[in-house]
Design a protein around this motif. Structure first.
Motif, PDB file in Angstrom:
ATOM      1  N   ARG A  30       0.811  -1.212   0.000  1.00  0.00           N
ATOM      2  CA  ARG A  30       0.000   0.000   0.000  1.00  0.00           C
ATOM      3  C   ARG A  30       0.847   1.265   0.000  1.00  0.00           C
ATOM      4  O   ARG A  30       0.310   2.377  -0.020  1.00  0.00           O
ATOM      5  N   TYR A  31       2.160   1.101   0.051  1.00  0.00           N
ATOM      6  CA  TYR A  31       3.052   2.256   0.163  1.00  0.00           C
ATOM      7  C   TYR A  31       3.954   2.397  -1.051  1.00  0.00           C
ATOM      8  O   TYR A  31       4.546   1.420  -1.517  1.00  0.00           O
ATOM      9  N   GLY A  32       4.066   3.629  -1.525  1.00  0.00           N
ATOM     10  CA  GLY A  32       5.162   3.938  -2.413  1.00  0.00           C
ATOM     11  C   GLY A  32       6.438   4.013  -1.589  1.00  0.00           C
ATOM     12  O   GLY A  32       6.394   4.332  -0.394  1.00  0.00           O
ATOM     13  N   MET A  33       7.545   3.701  -2.192  1.00  0.00           N
ATOM     14  CA  MET A  33       8.801   3.650  -1.456  1.00  0.00           C
ATOM     15  C   MET A  33       9.835   4.568  -2.093  1.00  0.00           C
ATOM     16  O   MET A  33       9.807   4.812  -3.303  1.00  0.00           O
ATOM     17  N   GLY A  34      10.714   5.078  -1.265  1.00  0.00           N
ATOM     18  CA  GLY A  34      11.763   5.951  -1.757  1.00  0.00           C
ATOM     19  C   GLY A  34      13.091   5.664  -1.091  1.00  0.00           C
ATOM     20  O   GLY A  34      13.143   5.083   0.002  1.00  0.00           O
ATOM     21  N   TRP A  35      14.143   6.046  -1.771  1.00  0.00           N
ATOM     22  CA  TRP A  35      15.492   6.057  -1.203  1.00  0.00           C
ATOM     23  C   TRP A  35      15.971   7.510  -1.192  1.00  0.00           C
ATOM     24  O   TRP A  35      15.796   8.235  -2.178  1.00  0.00           O
ATOM     25  N   ILE A  50       9.679   4.423  -6.110  1.00  0.00           N
ATOM     26  CA  ILE A  50       8.975   3.384  -6.853  1.00  0.00           C
ATOM     27  C   ILE A  50       7.529   3.354  -6.390  1.00  0.00           C
ATOM     28  O   ILE A  50       7.235   3.561  -5.211  1.00  0.00           O
ATOM     29  N   SER A  51       6.629   3.103  -7.325  1.00  0.00           N
ATOM     30  CA  SER A  51       5.211   3.080  -7.006  1.00  0.00           C
ATOM     31  C   SER A  51       4.848   1.804  -6.260  1.00  0.00           C
ATOM     32  O   SER A  51       5.649   0.876  -6.146  1.00  0.00           O
ATOM     33  N   ARG A  52       3.619   1.741  -5.783  1.00  0.00           N
ATOM     34  CA  ARG A  52       3.185   0.632  -4.936  1.00  0.00           C
ATOM     35  C   ARG A  52       3.354  -0.731  -5.592  1.00  0.00           C
ATOM     36  O   ARG A  52       3.820  -1.677  -4.972  1.00  0.00           O
ATOM     37  N   GLY A  53       3.008  -0.821  -6.842  1.00  0.00           N
ATOM     38  CA  GLY A  53       3.095  -2.101  -7.530  1.00  0.00           C
ATOM     39  C   GLY A  53       4.435  -2.338  -8.187  1.00  0.00           C
ATOM     40  O   GLY A  53       4.719  -3.447  -8.659  1.00  0.00           O
ATOM     41  N   GLY A  54       5.254  -1.311  -8.229  1.00  0.00           N
ATOM     42  CA  GLY A  54       6.586  -1.438  -8.812  1.00  0.00           C
ATOM     43  C   GLY A  54       6.663  -1.116 -10.288  1.00  0.00           C
ATOM     44  O   GLY A  54       7.740  -1.193 -10.875  1.00  0.00           O
ATOM     45  N   ALA A  55       5.554  -0.708 -10.883  1.00  0.00           N
ATOM     46  CA  ALA A  55       5.563  -0.476 -12.326  1.00  0.00           C
ATOM     47  C   ALA A  55       6.252   0.820 -12.715  1.00  0.00           C
ATOM     48  O   ALA A  55       6.747   0.955 -13.838  1.00  0.00           O
ATOM     49  N   ASN A  73       7.098  -7.240  -3.511  1.00  0.00           N
ATOM     50  CA  ASN A  73       6.046  -7.121  -2.500  1.00  0.00           C
ATOM     51  C   ASN A  73       5.806  -8.439  -1.759  1.00  0.00           C
ATOM     52  O   ASN A  73       5.342  -8.431  -0.619  1.00  0.00           O
ATOM     53  N   ALA A  74       6.124  -9.542  -2.387  1.00  0.00           N
ATOM     54  CA  ALA A  74       5.980 -10.832  -1.706  1.00  0.00           C
ATOM     55  C   ALA A  74       6.978 -10.971  -0.560  1.00  0.00           C
ATOM     56  O   ALA A  74       6.724 -11.675   0.413  1.00  0.00           O
ATOM     57  N   ILE A 100       1.342   8.392  -0.269  1.00  0.00           N
ATOM     58  CA  ILE A 100       0.977   9.123  -1.482  1.00  0.00           C
ATOM     59  C   ILE A 100       0.819   8.138  -2.637  1.00  0.00           C
ATOM     60  O   ILE A 100       1.677   7.270  -2.841  1.00  0.00           O
ATOM     61  N   LEU A 101      -0.237   8.285  -3.395  1.00  0.00           N
ATOM     62  CA  LEU A 101      -0.430   7.424  -4.565  1.00  0.00           C
ATOM     63  C   LEU A 101       0.595   7.788  -5.628  1.00  0.00           C
ATOM     64  O   LEU A 101       0.757   8.950  -5.962  1.00  0.00           O
ATOM     65  N   GLY A 102       1.298   6.788  -6.123  1.00  0.00           N
ATOM     66  CA  GLY A 102       2.343   7.061  -7.096  1.00  0.00           C
ATOM     67  C   GLY A 102       3.676   7.175  -6.402  1.00  0.00           C
ATOM     68  O   GLY A 102       4.085   6.274  -5.682  1.00  0.00           O
ATOM     69  N   TRP A 103       4.329   8.306  -6.581  1.00  0.00           N
ATOM     70  CA  TRP A 103       5.617   8.499  -5.926  1.00  0.00           C
ATOM     71  C   TRP A 103       5.809   9.985  -5.666  1.00  0.00           C
ATOM     72  O   TRP A 103       5.122  10.824  -6.239  1.00  0.00           O
TER      73      TRP A 103
END
Length: 123
Positions: A30-35, A50-55, A73-74, A100-103
């Motif tokens: 459910r989370y976008g991730m950042g470095w 990176i967006s929630r699904g990684g796309a 995500n697994a 946030i939706l997206g990134w």
């Protein structure tokens, strides 16, 4: 969400490192991730997201073409593959999660932060 970053170390210029960030909980997707990274005496700066699904991924200009962010995500884990490292990449690297939706590139919009993992690149 609790985040645990790892994989930092000392590497020579031109070398590579792979950072990992493991998340606790079952809501990781459910989370976008950042470095982000922070060098001594400097502000924390955005590196990649990176967006929630990684796309979808987004990179700072300074690392574009050298760094690759991905997520599994697994395994509740995100990665940062860093190639062609230079001394200018030396910093503590932090992973973060945003609702946030997206990134986003904004430090203020990330809700959870991991501890830093130090990357030192020698010339």
């Amino acid at each position: 969400v609790q985040l645990q970053a790892s994989g930092g170390g000392l590497v020579q210029a031109g070398g590579s490192l792979r950072l990992s960030c493991a998340a606790s909980g079952r809501t990781f997707s459910r989370y976008g991730m950042g470095w982000f990274r922070q060098a001594p005496g400097k502000e924390r700066e955005f590196v990649a997201a990176i967006s929630r699904g990684g796309a979808n991924t987004y990179y700072a200009d300074s690392v574009k073409g050298r760094f690759t962010m991905s997520r599994d995500n697994a395994k509740n884990t995100v990665y940062l593959q860093m190639n062609s490292l230079s001394p200018e990449d030396t910093a503590a690297y932090y992973c973060a999660a945003t609702s946030i939706l997206g990134w986003t590139t904004s430090v203020a919009l990330y809700d959870y932060w991991g501890q830093g993992t130090q990357v030192t690149v020698s010339s």
